[in-house]
Scaffold this motif. Sequence first.
Motif, mmCIF file in Angstrom:
data_model
loop_
_atom_site.group_PDB
_atom_site.id
_atom_site.type_symbol
_atom_site.label_atom_id
_atom_site.label_comp_id
_atom_site.label_asym_id
_atom_site.label_seq_id
_atom_site.Cartn_x
_atom_site.Cartn_y
_atom_site.Cartn_z
ATOM 1 N N ASN A 44 54.505 9.723 -5.238
ATOM 2 C CA ASN A 44 54.809 9.459 -6.640
ATOM 3 C C ASN A 44 53.539 9.581 -7.480
ATOM 4 O O ASN A 44 52.451 9.757 -6.956
ATOM 5 N N PHE A 45 53.723 9.482 -8.791
ATOM 6 C CA PHE A 45 52.611 9.507 -9.729
ATOM 7 C C PHE A 45 52.587 8.181 -10.457
ATOM 8 O O PHE A 45 53.629 7.698 -10.898
ATOM 9 N N GLY A 46 51.418 7.580 -10.552
ATOM 10 C CA GLY A 46 51.278 6.320 -11.271
ATOM 11 C C GLY A 46 50.395 6.489 -12.488
ATOM 12 O O GLY A 46 49.336 7.115 -12.417
ATOM 13 N N LEU A 47 50.847 5.955 -13.603
ATOM 14 C CA LEU A 47 50.053 6.007 -14.835
ATOM 15 C C LEU A 47 48.879 5.042 -14.764
ATOM 16 O O LEU A 47 48.922 4.044 -14.039
ATOM 17 N N ARG A 48 47.858 5.308 -15.534
ATOM 18 C CA ARG A 48 46.694 4.430 -15.607
ATOM 19 C C ARG A 48 47.076 3.114 -16.270
ATOM 20 O O ARG A 48 48.038 3.050 -17.033
ATOM 21 N N LYS A 49 46.333 2.077 -15.948
ATOM 22 C CA LYS A 49 46.525 0.773 -16.582
ATOM 23 C C LYS A 49 45.580 0.682 -17.774
ATOM 24 O O LYS A 49 44.598 1.411 -17.863
ATOM 25 N N ASP A 50 45.854 -0.220 -18.686
ATOM 26 C CA ASP A 50 44.974 -0.411 -19.847
ATOM 27 C C ASP A 50 43.560 -0.790 -19.427
ATOM 28 O O ASP A 50 42.599 -0.472 -20.119
ATOM 29 N N SER A 51 43.425 -1.454 -18.286
ATOM 30 C CA SER A 51 42.102 -1.887 -17.820
ATOM 31 C C SER A 51 41.314 -0.769 -17.127
ATOM 32 O O SER A 51 40.131 -0.924 -16.863
ATOM 33 N N ASP A 52 41.961 0.369 -16.820
ATOM 34 C CA ASP A 52 41.275 1.494 -16.181
ATOM 35 C C ASP A 52 40.373 2.205 -17.186
ATOM 36 O O ASP A 52 40.583 2.123 -18.400
ATOM 37 N N VAL A 53 39.415 2.948 -16.663
ATOM 38 C CA VAL A 53 38.517 3.710 -17.531
ATOM 39 C C VAL A 53 39.329 4.727 -18.331
ATOM 40 O O VAL A 53 40.359 5.225 -17.875
ATOM 41 N N LYS A 54 38.858 5.037 -19.516
ATOM 42 C CA LYS A 54 39.620 5.888 -20.449
ATOM 43 C C LYS A 54 39.808 7.322 -19.960
ATOM 44 O O LYS A 54 40.792 7.957 -20.307
ATOM 45 N N ASN A 55 38.886 7.841 -19.150
ATOM 46 C CA ASN A 55 39.025 9.235 -18.702
ATOM 47 C C ASN A 55 39.902 9.381 -17.457
ATOM 48 O O ASN A 55 40.060 10.466 -16.935
ATOM 49 N N LEU A 56 40.514 8.270 -17.000
ATOM 50 C CA LEU A 56 41.450 8.328 -15.873
ATOM 51 C C LEU A 56 42.828 8.705 -16.398
ATOM 52 O O LEU A 56 43.349 8.073 -17.316
ATOM 53 N N ILE A 57 43.416 9.751 -15.836
ATOM 54 C CA ILE A 57 44.767 10.176 -16.230
ATOM 55 C C ILE A 57 45.807 9.346 -15.498
ATOM 56 O O ILE A 57 46.761 8.859 -16.071
ATOM 57 N N GLY A 58 45.644 9.188 -14.182
ATOM 58 C CA GLY A 58 46.598 8.434 -13.374
ATOM 59 C C GLY A 58 46.333 8.657 -11.902
ATOM 60 O O GLY A 58 45.271 9.131 -11.508
ATOM 61 N N PHE A 59 47.327 8.320 -11.078
ATOM 62 C CA PHE A 59 47.190 8.336 -9.630
ATOM 63 C C PHE A 59 48.252 9.226 -9.004
ATOM 64 O O PHE A 59 49.437 9.073 -9.285
ATOM 65 N N ILE A 60 47.831 10.144 -8.148
ATOM 66 C CA ILE A 60 48.777 10.899 -7.327
ATOM 67 C C ILE A 60 48.790 10.184 -5.976
ATOM 68 O O ILE A 60 47.758 10.064 -5.324
ATOM 69 N N ASN A 61 49.948 9.688 -5.596
ATOM 70 C CA ASN A 61 50.075 8.952 -4.340
ATOM 71 C C ASN A 61 50.748 9.818 -3.288
ATOM 72 O O ASN A 61 51.737 10.487 -3.562
#
Length: 145
Positions: free
Chosen positions: A90-107
Amino acid sequence: MKYKQKIIPEVLTNSATFYNQPKKKIGLFLIAYYEKNLKGKSVKNLSTGITINFTTDGQRKISKGSAAYSKKAMLLIKLIDILKYAEFSNFGLRKDSDVKNLIGFINFKAKVKIDNKIENVRIAIKMYNNGKFFYSMDVNKKPTM
């Protein structure tokens, strides 16, 4: 989506010199192995077609943000094969607490034969807007039937 991995990489943890060693020694091995054998390389995941590049970020995750144990060390040795054959989960979106240049997570999920038992491995790839990533890899507590 049903998990359909066809090729299952295999590792034997008791054949390694760091088997049953202290976590600190395993951690040092993980860092050194990544530096010498993975950093600067890449692998194309067959499930997604995405090319995963091994950068310093991945090495930092090993040294500062992740538990060290003998199964993980053996998985690192086979990481290129594991990532090549892993199935997209799945794909997970970044959290508000993550760094701004993070798009998300490919799991990803991958089956790996560890000491003659098939186990599930979870791999998360952090996708940054500059193309860099780091990953985390864990062996599930319950073996696959």
